[in-house]
Design an enzyme around this catalytic site. Structure first.
Site, mmCIF file in Angstrom:
data_model
loop_
_atom_site.group_PDB
_atom_site.id
_atom_site.type_symbol
_atom_site.label_atom_id
_atom_site.label_comp_id
_atom_site.label_asym_id
_atom_site.label_seq_id
_atom_site.Cartn_x
_atom_site.Cartn_y
_atom_site.Cartn_z
ATOM 1 N N SER A 107 8.385 -46.978 36.175
ATOM 2 C CA SER A 107 9.302 -47.272 37.209
ATOM 3 C C SER A 107 10.359 -47.735 38.106
ATOM 4 C CB SER A 107 8.114 -48.055 38.007
ATOM 5 O OG SER A 107 8.291 -49.230 37.299
ATOM 6 N N ASP A 108 10.690 -47.190 38.820
ATOM 7 C CA ASP A 108 12.001 -47.744 39.495
ATOM 8 C C ASP A 108 11.625 -49.550 39.547
ATOM 9 O OD1 ASP A 108 14.681 -48.443 39.987
ATOM 10 O OD2 ASP A 108 15.051 -46.572 41.375
ATOM 11 N N TRP A 109 12.434 -50.165 39.514
ATOM 12 C CA TRP A 109 12.598 -51.337 39.514
ATOM 13 C C TRP A 109 11.184 -51.805 41.175
ATOM 14 C CZ3 TRP A 109 13.596 -49.913 35.622
ATOM 15 C CH2 TRP A 109 14.037 -50.115 34.069
ATOM 16 N N ALA A 115 9.069 -51.017 41.833
ATOM 17 C CA ALA A 115 8.044 -48.918 42.462
ATOM 18 C C ALA A 115 7.021 -49.498 41.828
ATOM 19 C CB ALA A 115 9.218 -48.466 42.272
#
Length: 867
Positions: free
Chosen positions: A286-288, A290
């Site tokens: 995941s993006d941070w 997200a």
């Protein structure tokens, strides 16, 4: 049903049907579900690494597997993201992930490389690879396992999108090739590359709810990028297919929603497109922040949660102990967690982390030598956290080379190259000089002070130094016995006029900045407010040009700017775009200005006359009440030069354009069909979902006795054998049918998609069908590089006029000729058939074009019929 934020934050079995969204307006699109999540099988070059991963994961306990999937929390360890460890099996510290696509963020004694958009301007595969390898070497030497880059999202739908500079180009073929070469370079240095941001992350505004609310917008869901299947495949997915085919180890899912389903729990994009169709064998992180659900994200294809906590430093996680609960209560199949762990370890072995690994020797959170082991909570040992390891090697030379090779000469009326005999040289503009606060004086480069060599956000690195244009040019002039007069305040127009009127040549430096949405600079919320120059740049140009008939303009920018009102001023004798060239900025531009380097760069985007020339504007106001703002990609595949061609609009500078100090000719186009194989859709089924190891009882996974608990640290262990109590989910006990999608837990053999069958998609897509050659001649008096470009017309009534398919960068001495030969694959000539769910070469007549830009294509020929 929607949970409240608090309920979502504490649940381990949160709403799993991540692809079923009930929008506020019924005409809004929704993303179709695709389950189960495909399991890795070690196809192709992944076989050996996959087998090793299976062997070690088979020895892991459930909590050890969970530890690999979940970050320990923001600022809990050295890196911006770090998983748990498995010391029993030799993984003595967690996997370290660190920004950025252009160098190491939050570190020191590292290099600051040119941005991705500059690499695109070189059109040079070798330079892309070498830059990737050099970055990988630095990340490896700092003890980093995973580089959070490169980027192909945003692709560049919007010319004013905040992060287009992190990627390469709005053209998918140009981006795809350079994306893949960068990945190969990083991973050949022994570091896992992360292809990001997957997918349709085309603007910054509304990408995160809390961020938008901080700017005063009362939305409850992030922006949804709504796209049709054809556009997805032919434009935005294209470079990610190249990344998967290149063997990328990690892919980062994005903040935005895709067709009203979050990017990190979208089963269509993760399970179907990425894992089933493209055959991706690595892991999805995941993006941070997200990550939006527990069971839902796991079943939809997410493999690693970063940084592990739901909000920074809140101590709560959708996974960690909640993942353990989910497996024990049956809502997450054991094979899904096994697959996550296998994917992570497969990437680990594929790049050789087991051979090269050293512990992180720096702290992201302080430049001091000593600090707490767990910085977020000031707990753990007080120890040496920074070893101050210099990892720069000799990379400055490469950075300087990429900087000059990416400088696009847009106009030249006999002004360049400079001779070195100019007696008086004026240097104008803040962009020529230093940031008075220092090159790293603005956190995350979040300002526009001094020369622009890097934009802002998490996609940055710390400068070890920054050679400004003023410094490099002044050194050049003084060495040659001339006089130099810098005026580096954009408000000093009177002084500029005075100096310009006396100068042999007037060098004007201007810029336009942008970046990530968590920083706003002068009202630019990541994305740009407009395409004009910053800090009075147009007025600086006009002032100098009105007093000097030899004005050279150098632009440092994150993308296109509007130049129509001044570019054809006869007193402006040259214009150059230098992008974001990194630490050697001044030296790179001096090399071009003084002719040590003959410019060969080509613009990787189109320069329009107005912002309206590019089509739809950014979504800057909520358009769905308090719900998710909707961004409909109704232009389809028609972005950048494709859109200009469709409208028959003449740009100021077309895609692929760039001048040289010499000239080139094109002749003798030859097109030859090859004996390519017939396209064979993939068939058959996978094996059943493999399971590795066994699952014990809840008592086997209790928090270990005697282990000191770190505040807010994300652990995989349970606090109680009562799973409901351990999960703290107020909705615990729902029937599976209420929230688990049909087939999501099915581990039986699954059909192989027609367009799948190997990493990158159906392998017959990449078979060569046509050979094309052309003769390139240096017709001038200076040695230099030329970039031949091959475009194809796919022929259909709703297709772009031409699309780029091949390119190269060729060195030619004066008078020298070379035959450039390339091939066209089935993929190059095919369209995505939505009904057939496969690539098809249509019946429409096709043509090939070769030339020096998208609008200068002197060679053309029909293509033979192939299938």
């Amino acid at each position: 049903m929607r949970f409240s934020w608090l309920e979502v934050a504490v649940t381990a079995a949160s709403l799993a049907n991540a692809n079923v969204c009930i929008p506020l307006f019924p005409w809004y699109v929704s993303s179709p579900p695709f389950y189960p999540s495909p399991w890795a099988n070690g196809q192709g070059e992944w076989a050996e690494a996959h087998q090793r991963a299976v062997e070690i994961v088979s020895q892991m306990t459930l909590t050890e597997k969970v530890n690999l999937t979940t970050g320990t929390g923001w600022m809990m360890e050295e890196c911006v993201g770090q998983t748990g460890s498995v010391p029993r099996l030799g993984i003595n510290w967690g996997l370290c992930g660190q920004d950025s696509p252009l160098g190491i963020r939050f570190s020191d004694l590292n290099s600051a490389f040119p941005a991705g958009i500059n690499v695109a301007a070189t059109w040079d595969k070798t330079l892309a690879y070498l830059r990737g390898k050099a970055m990988g070497e630095e990340f490896n030497d700092k003890g980093i396992d995973i580089q959070l880059g490169p980027a192909a999202g945003p692709l560049g739908k919007y010319p004013d999108g905040g992060r287009i500079w992190e990627g390469f180009s709005p053209d998918p073929a140009l981006t795809g090739v350079l994306f893949a070469e960068t990945i190969k370079g990083i991973q050949d240095a022994g570091v896992i590359a992360t292809a990001k941001h997957y997918i349709l992350n085309e603007q910054e505004q509304f990408r995160q709810v809390a961020e938008a609310q901080g700017y005063g917008y009362n939305i409850t869901e992030t922006l949804s990028s709504n796209v049709d299947d054809k556009t997805m495949h032919e434009l935005y997915l294209w470079p990610f297919a190249d990344a998967v085919r290149a063997g990328v180890g990690a892919i980062m899912c994005s903040y935005n929603q895709i067709n009203n389903s979050y990017g990190c729990q979208n089963s269509q994009t993760l399970n179907k497109l990425l894992k089933a169709e493209l055959g991706f064998q690595g892991f999805v992180m995941s993006d941070w922040s997200a990550h939006h659900s527990g069971v839902g994200a796991a079943l939809a294809g997410l493999d690693m949660s970063m940084p592990g906590d739901i909000s920074f430093d809140d101590g709560l996680s959708f996974w960690g102990a909640n993942m353990t609960v989910g497996v024990l209560n049956g809502t997450i199949p054991a094979w899904r967690v096994d697959d996550m762990a296998v994917r992570i370890m497969t990437a680990y072995y594929k790049v050789g982390r087991d051979r090269l690994r050293v512990p992180p020797n720096f702290s992201s959170w302080t430049r001091d030598e000593y600090g707490y082991e767990h910085a977020a909570v000031s707990e753990g040992a007080w120890k040496k956290v920074n070893d101050f390891v210099n990892v720069q090697r000799d990379h400055a030379q490469l950075i300087r080379e990429v900087g000059s090779a990416s400088t696009v000469l847009l106009k030249n009326v006999g002004a360049l190259p400079l001779t070195g005999k100019e007696r008086k040289v004026g240097i104008f503009g803040e962009d020529a000089g230093s940031n008075p606060w220092g090159p790293n004086g603005c956190e995350n480069r979040g300002c526009d002070n001094g020369t622009l060599a890097m934009a802002w956000g998490s996609g940055t690195a710390e400068f070890p130094y920054l050679v400004t244009p003023e410094q490099a040019i002044q050194s050049e002039v003084i060495k040659n016995g001339g006089n130099v007069f810098p005026v580096t305040h954009n408000g000093a127009l009177t002084q500029m006029a005075n100096i310009a009127s006396q100068s042999s040549v007037s060098l004007v430096f201007v810029n336009a900045d942008a970046g990530e949405g968590f920083i706003s600079v002068d009202g630019n919320i990541g994305d740009r407010k407009n395409l004009t120059l910053w800090k009075n740049g147009e007025e600086v140009i006009k002032t100098v040009a009105s007093h000097s008939n030899n004005t050279v303009v150098v632009i440092h920018s994150v993308g296109p700017i509007l130049v129509d009102e001044w570019h054809d001023n006869p007193n402006i004798t040259a214009i150059l775009w230098a992008g974001l060239p990194g630490q050697e900025s001044g030296n790179s531009i001096a090399d071009v200005l003084y002719g040590r380097v003959n410019p060969s760069a080509k613009t990787p985007f189109t320069w329009g006359k107005t912002r309206e020339s590019y089509g739809a504007p950014l979504v800057t106001k909520p358009n769905n009440g308090n719900g998710a703002p909707q961004d409909d990609f109704s232009e389809g595949v028609f972005i950048d030069y494709r859109y200009f061609d469709k409208r028959n609009e003449t740009p100021v500078y077309e895609f692929g354009f760039g001048l040289s100090y010499t000239s080139f000719g094109y002749s003798h186009l030859r097109v030859q069909p090859l004996n390519g194989s017939t396209y064979v859709p993939a068939t058959g089924t996978t094996g059943p979902a493999p399971a590795y190891g066994s699952i014990g009882s809840a008592a086997d996974y209790l928090f270990p006795e005697g282990l000191k608990r770190i505040t807010k640290f994300i652990y995989p262990w349970l606090n109680s054998t009562d799973l409901k109590a351990s999960s703290a989910d107020p909705n615990y006990g729902w029937e599976d049918s209420e929230y688990i999608p049909e087939a999501a837990t099915d581990g039986s053999p699954q059909p192989i998609l027609k367009a799948g069958g190997a990493p990158g998609g159906n392998p017959t897509l990449y078979h060569d069908l046509v050979k094309v050659s052309a003769t390139i001649t240096n017709t001038g008096n200076v040695a230099g590089y030329e970039v031949p470009q091959l475009y194809v017309s796919l022929g259909g009534p709703n297709e772009p006029r031409v699309v780029l398919r091949k390119f190269d960068r060729i060195h030619l001495a004066p008078g020298e000729q070379k035959v450039w030969t390339t091939t066209l694959t089935r993929r190059d000539l095919a369209n995505w058939d939505v009904e057939a769910q496969d690539w098809v070469i249509t019946k429409y007549p096709k043509r090939v074009y070769v030339g020096s830009s998208s609008r200068k294509l002197p060679l053309r020929a029909p293509l033979p019929r192939v299938q």
